[in-house]
Design a protein around this motif. Structure first.
Motif, mmCIF file in Angstrom:
data_model
loop_
_atom_site.group_PDB
_atom_site.id
_atom_site.type_symbol
_atom_site.label_atom_id
_atom_site.label_comp_id
_atom_site.label_asym_id
_atom_site.label_seq_id
_atom_site.Cartn_x
_atom_site.Cartn_y
_atom_site.Cartn_z
ATOM 1 N N GLY A 44 -28.241 0.243 -3.483
ATOM 2 C CA GLY A 44 -27.750 -0.908 -4.226
ATOM 3 C C GLY A 44 -26.249 -0.908 -4.416
ATOM 4 N N GLY A 45 -25.611 0.244 -4.161
ATOM 5 C CA GLY A 45 -24.166 0.328 -4.282
ATOM 6 C C GLY A 45 -23.488 0.085 -2.946
ATOM 7 N N ALA A 92 -19.302 -6.045 -5.464
ATOM 8 C CA ALA A 92 -18.026 -5.355 -5.281
ATOM 9 C C ALA A 92 -17.173 -6.000 -4.202
ATOM 10 C CB ALA A 92 -18.261 -3.884 -4.949
ATOM 11 N N GLN A 93 -17.797 -6.784 -3.314
ATOM 12 C CA GLN A 93 -17.023 -7.472 -2.289
ATOM 13 C C GLN A 93 -16.066 -8.488 -2.907
ATOM 14 O OE1 GLN A 93 -17.004 -7.432 1.267
ATOM 15 N NE2 GLN A 93 -18.096 -5.497 1.150
ATOM 16 N N ALA A 94 -16.434 -9.038 -4.057
ATOM 17 C CA ALA A 94 -15.612 -10.066 -4.711
ATOM 18 C C ALA A 94 -15.000 -9.605 -6.019
ATOM 19 C CB ALA A 94 -16.458 -11.319 -4.967
ATOM 20 N N ILE A 134 -25.179 -4.636 -7.776
ATOM 21 C CA ILE A 134 -24.139 -4.960 -8.762
ATOM 22 C C ILE A 134 -23.404 -3.726 -9.281
ATOM 23 C CG2 ILE A 134 -25.186 -7.149 -9.433
ATOM 24 C CD1 ILE A 134 -26.172 -5.810 -11.980
ATOM 25 N N GLY A 135 -23.127 -2.784 -8.407
ATOM 26 C CA GLY A 135 -22.340 -1.629 -8.825
ATOM 27 C C GLY A 135 -20.864 -1.796 -8.487
ATOM 28 N N ALA A 264 -24.807 -3.788 -16.916
ATOM 29 C CA ALA A 264 -24.404 -3.466 -15.545
ATOM 30 C C ALA A 264 -23.272 -4.375 -15.092
ATOM 31 C CB ALA A 264 -25.597 -3.618 -14.598
ATOM 32 N N ALA A 265 -22.293 -3.777 -14.413
ATOM 33 C CA ALA A 265 -21.159 -4.518 -13.844
ATOM 34 C C ALA A 265 -20.448 -5.367 -14.895
ATOM 35 C CB ALA A 265 -21.611 -5.378 -12.667
ATOM 36 N N GLY A 266 -20.193 -4.780 -16.042
ATOM 37 C CA GLY A 266 -19.459 -5.487 -17.089
ATOM 38 C C GLY A 266 -20.190 -6.684 -17.642
#
Length: 395
Positions: A44-45, A92-94, A134-135, A264-266
């Protein structure tokens, strides 16, 4: 002989596919007539897009979106053709922390807007199913930026859109849905999330992950309060949605911010589940299911797995143990290969890994042994020698 190979990426060294192909080459040197099946793997990361897209026979896409500071970045995601198109994404791509130098990290202003733009691009290309890891975010905006990109109105007391980043949440007074793209109602989201933190509090995203994103103690206190305020407004919003359509089961958690993964992810986990009715699931379990690893393992003679570092943490839901659990359902021997084997790695033997090996054939600096070409050679050579031993024992 049939060997199924499912090795996680060696971060900063080999991708999952590269590690799998290297192991395959080692086996073929000893058993050239064997059937070797490489299944790209991720949890997932980082590497999830490549592993799932290639493992499911899809194609990579790219789109320019706003990065965490609003500067355009090239985001890559995958599309898999199925009964309905499935988009494979990593936030993480964006909105990733690796997109910014350390001195520019600032969760007060970083945004998830680009994540929403990625989703919009996939929707325009016909996707209605989403698998999203969503890491690794640089953000702490509770997913507000993503929601704005999808058409949700995040308004202040004067009816204006709030500003980007966590700081915008302090002015949030209402959430509207009038301009939400209608196709969103047709979409289903599986969120690869192995973080269990709630949205707020001592274990919330601000307190636990804020420091690595550039937050000091005062910023953490402020952001935690703003997220709590945001969750209260989300509760009002979802209650209104339920009242409009009592038969709908969407928005079924209301604004509750304490559920596992909300932080998760802020806070993206919160936004996905509350506003988009997403399912938060174990990342490795999603990957194993979607790549149909179990079907491939059923008639295997050997199952090969591994990751960059094998240690006591491996047994806590990481990819190699997920592979081993499936293999042991069918009584298959499991061999694991890693760059580093820690002192406490022995616990992995109690969780289905029959034997594990470090692939470090040559001494060198971390940079030298992590170089892809060297790591690939080490993997191929180590696997070859282990299977030479297997061949000898068979005789």
């Amino acid at each position: 002989m049939k060997a199924v190979i499912a090795i996680d990426s060696f971060k900063g060294s080999m991708t999952s596919l590269q590690a799998g192909e290297a192991a395959k080459n080692g086996i073929l040197r000893v058993f050239p007539e064997s059937e070797t099946v490489v299944c790209p793997l991720a949890d997932g990361g980082e590497g999830t897009v490549e592993a799932l897209t290639l493992g499911m026979g899809g194609e990579l896409q790219s789109v320019m979106v706003k990065g965490p500071l609003g500067v355009l970045v090239n985001a890559v995601y995958g599309i898999v053709e199925r009964e309905t198109k499935t988009a494979i994404m990593e936030i993480a791509q964006a909105a990733g922390i690796t997109l910014l130098p350390k001195e520019k990290l600032n969760p007060l202003i970083t945004t998830t807007f680009g994540v929403g733009e990625m989703i919009l691009d996939a929707i325009e290309k016909g996707c209605r199913n989403f698998i999203i890891g969503i890491g690794g975010s640089a953000t702490n905006d509770g997913g507000a930026g993503m929601l704005q990109a999808l058409g949700f109105e995040m308004r202040d007391k004067d009816g204006n859109e709030i500003s980007s980043g966590a700081v915008g949440l302090k002015d949030l007074e209402s959430i509207g849905k009038e301009h939400v793209i209608p196709e969103l109602e047709e979409c289903q989201f599986q969120i690869a999330c192995d973080v269990t933190n709630p949205l707020c509090g001592p274990q919330g995203c601000s307190a636990v992950y804020g420091p690595q994103k550039g937050a000091d103690a005062e910023m953490i206190r402020q952001m935690d309060g703003w997220l709590s305020h945001y969750a209260g407004i989300a509760l009002s919003f979802t209650e209104e949605r339920k009242a409009e359509n009592a038969s709908a089961n969407s928005m079924n958690v209301g604004g509750d911010s304490s559920f596992s993964g909300a932080g998760a992810a802020g806070g993206l986990g919160f936004a996905f589940r509350v506003f988009m009715n997403a399912e938060l699931q174990s990342g490795i379990q999603i990957v194993l299911r979607e790549t149909e690893l179990e079907e491939k393992v059923k008639d295997a003679d050997y199952v090969i797995t591994g990751e960059g570092r094998l240690d006591g943490q491996t047994v806590m839901g990481k990819a190699p143990i997920g592979v081993a659990e499936i293999a042991k359902k069918y009584g298959k021997p499991v061999l694991a290969f890693s760059g580093c084997v820690a002192e406490d790695a022995g616990v992995c033997n109690e969780y289905g890994i029959d034997a594990f090996f470090s692939i470090l054939c040559n001494a060198g600096t971390i940079a030298e042994v992590s170089e892809c070409e060297q790591a690939t050679w080490n993997m191929t050579t180590t696997v070859e020698q282990i299977f030479r031993l297997i061949k000898t024992l068979k005789h």
